[in-house]
Structures are given as C-alpha cells and as structure tokens.
Scaffold this motif. Structure first.
Motif, mmCIF file in Angstrom:
data_model
loop_
_atom_site.group_PDB
_atom_site.id
_atom_site.type_symbol
_atom_site.label_atom_id
_atom_site.label_comp_id
_atom_site.label_asym_id
_atom_site.label_seq_id
_atom_site.Cartn_x
_atom_site.Cartn_y
_atom_site.Cartn_z
ATOM 1 N N VAL A 185 35.863 -32.392 9.935
ATOM 2 C CA VAL A 185 36.098 -31.116 10.602
ATOM 3 C C VAL A 185 34.906 -30.197 10.353
ATOM 4 C CG1 VAL A 185 37.572 -29.071 10.663
ATOM 5 C CG2 VAL A 185 38.592 -31.327 10.390
ATOM 6 N N THR A 189 34.048 -23.754 12.413
ATOM 7 C CA THR A 189 34.844 -23.583 13.639
ATOM 8 C C THR A 189 36.232 -24.202 13.536
ATOM 9 O OG1 THR A 189 34.049 -25.649 14.637
ATOM 10 C CG2 THR A 189 32.715 -23.659 14.974
ATOM 11 N N GLU A 191 36.852 -27.219 14.305
ATOM 12 C CA GLU A 191 36.965 -28.295 15.295
ATOM 13 C C GLU A 191 36.805 -29.667 14.630
ATOM 14 O OE1 GLU A 191 35.027 -27.598 19.333
ATOM 15 O OE2 GLU A 191 33.845 -26.315 18.000
ATOM 16 N N GLU A 192 37.498 -30.640 15.191
ATOM 17 C CA GLU A 192 37.289 -32.016 14.757
ATOM 18 C C GLU A 192 35.941 -32.493 15.296
ATOM 19 O OE1 GLU A 192 39.210 -36.487 15.269
ATOM 20 O OE2 GLU A 192 40.419 -34.708 15.768
#
Length: 297
Positions: A185, A189, A191-192
């Motif tokens: 991750v 952010t 995000e993945e």
C-alpha cells in the motif's frame, strides 16, 4: 596475493588496482580502474546491501515520428507540426529530425522487488549508472564532480536481462488483508500498489543509490587475459619457436656454468649467438611471457 585472489569472488577497487599493478608490471590506480570501466574495457559491479525495485527493459530503435505518433497535427513536404503538450501550441520538426533513428528504452512490467547482492553494470553503460561511476572517477582525480542527470535512470544486468532501477514516489508498506493475503500500500495515499500499471507509484531512479563499486574476480581475469594476450599478438608461432630455439642454443653454447641468468644476460647471449633474432623481437617476447606468467600464477 595470487592464491588469495583465486579464493575471492569479488575485489574492492583498491584490491583491483593492486592486482592489475602486479599483472601489468606498472602502476595502476583506482581512477585507472574506473576509467577502464567507463571506456568499456572491463565490467564493473555494484554491491547492494539492501533490496530494491526494478523493471526489465529492452533497447529498441525508434524515430521521433513513431514517438510523437498521435501528436502529429499537420504534415508538409518538409516535415510536420506536432502538438507536444496536448494544448493548442504546435511545434515544427523537419523530416530529418523526425526520421533520424535513436535508441529508446522499453520497460516490461511488472516492477519487481530485487534482493540485495552483486549486480554487474551494462557494458557499455547506458544510463545514470555511468554518471555514478563518473562521479567517483572525478573524486579519485581530485576534481569537482560533474553535475549530470540521467533521465532514463540507472541500469543493471540480471542474467540475460537488463534491469532499470526504480524508486517509489512515496513510501510503501506491506499489509495483510483478511481474505486477500498480503498487499503493498502507498503509505501516503492509502492506494494498493499496482506493480503492472506502475506509473502512479514508481519512476526510474536517478542513480544506483547507496552502493559500493567492486569488480568480480571473473571480470578481472577476463580483462587481464584480453589485454595481456594482446601484447603478444604480433608474435607468430614461428617467431616464438625461433626465440625458444635461440635460448636453448645460447644456454648450450655458453662457456660459463655458474653464470646467473638474468633476462638481460640471456638476451645479450642470444643476440651474440643468433643474428636471426632482433632485440625488438626479444623485448616483445619477454614482455608478453612475463605478463602471461604473472597473470596465470
């Protein structure tokens, strides 16, 4: 040093300089070793203490006409008007500029995590790895390092592949997600990380980072063999046999049994007994023989 040399898989820059000094019979410095690598004579390697991200690459020949592609707005007999920034402004490029071939780097996803260890630099070097070697070369020469930037990043050899070292825009963390196993991750952010569609997470690193430059023993040996064997390329087999025959004849013909045979004494004896052998030929033969003996011992 030769016995220890055979046991080592790699040498530091200082050890390499000492080894080549012995092999060549003349002073070789660390800056000389770095210049040999920059000139493509010997492969230099990087020792990584930590793992790093990288992506496989291949080199392809392209033209700017192929590169700009959809950006071409209008073509004329002399060239084309191209929109570079996706705005309203167009730039003119001549046909010569558009069709001149250049070397481009294609990256092949996914980005992978490469373990620590020793990796050879490409020969010839093609990116920021060359700038890192040049930086150290300048320091060894006691000069102010040049301020250069390689936009394509640094490259390394990995078996048959060339890797482009990558860096992440933000710090990545390793997480375990229930029912999905482990994922990476983006720490900033959340995000993945998509290692295949990597452009939002990675960019080509501007250098090799915190590494130590070294030389693999096998690459030092190859350099010695190619360079030292070249010293005797002008000597034919017949010339070599002539020199050996002259040496045997000189030793057989001498009247002194207790004489200490130095190279100069043997040379003088040969020149006195055999007019077919020149001083230049003997110097080349002895030089090549000495270098080969030191290299192989």
């Amino acid at each position: 040093m030769n016995k220890i040399f055979k046991l080592k898989e790699w040498l530091t820059l200082e050890e390499t300089a000492r080894r080549l000094t012995t092999s060549f019979g003349e002073k070789v410095s660390v800056s000389d070793c770095l210049q040999f690598a920059l000139d493509g004579h010997i492969t230099i390697s990087a020792l990584f203490e930590n793992g790093f991200y990288a992506i496989k690459t291949k080199q392809v020949i392209k033209t700017k006409r192929q590169l700009f592609g959809k950006g071409i707005r209008r073509e004329t007999n002399d060239g084309a008007y191209i929109n570079l920034l996706m705005g309203d402004e167009e730039y003119f490029f001549s046909n010569e500029e558009l069709d001149t071939p250049y070397l481009d780097i294609e990256r092949i996803p996914p980005v992978v995590n490469v373990s620590h260890g020793i990796y050879d630099l490409p020969s010839p070097m093609i990116g920021a790895e060359k700038l890192d070697v040049m930086h150290l070369f300048d320091i060894e020469q006691h000069r102010k390092p040049r301020e250069l930037v390689g936009m394509e990043g640094a490259f390394l050899k990995f078996g048959e592949y060339t890797l482009n070292k990558m860096n992440s825009f933000n710090e990545l963390k390793f997480e375990r997600v229930n029912g999905r196993g482990a994922i990476f991750v983006d720490k900033k952010t959340g995000e993945e990380v998509d290692f295949h569609n990597y452009h939002s997470f990675f960019y080509p690193d501007d250098g090799l980072g915190n590494i130590e430059f070294i030389f693999r023993r096998v690459n030092v040996e190859r350099f010695e063999q190619s360079t030292l064997s070249g010293a005797g390329e002008r000597l034919t087999l017949n010339e070599g046999l002539l020199v050996i025959g002259s040496m045997l004849n000189a030793l057989k013909s001498t009247h002194t049994t207790s004489k200490r045979w130095t190279q100069d004494a043997l040379k003088a004896e040969i020149l006195e007994n055999d007019k077919r052998v020149s001083s230049r030929l003997l110097d080349e033969y002895f030089s090549s023989a000495n270098k080969t003996f030191k290299s192989e011992s």
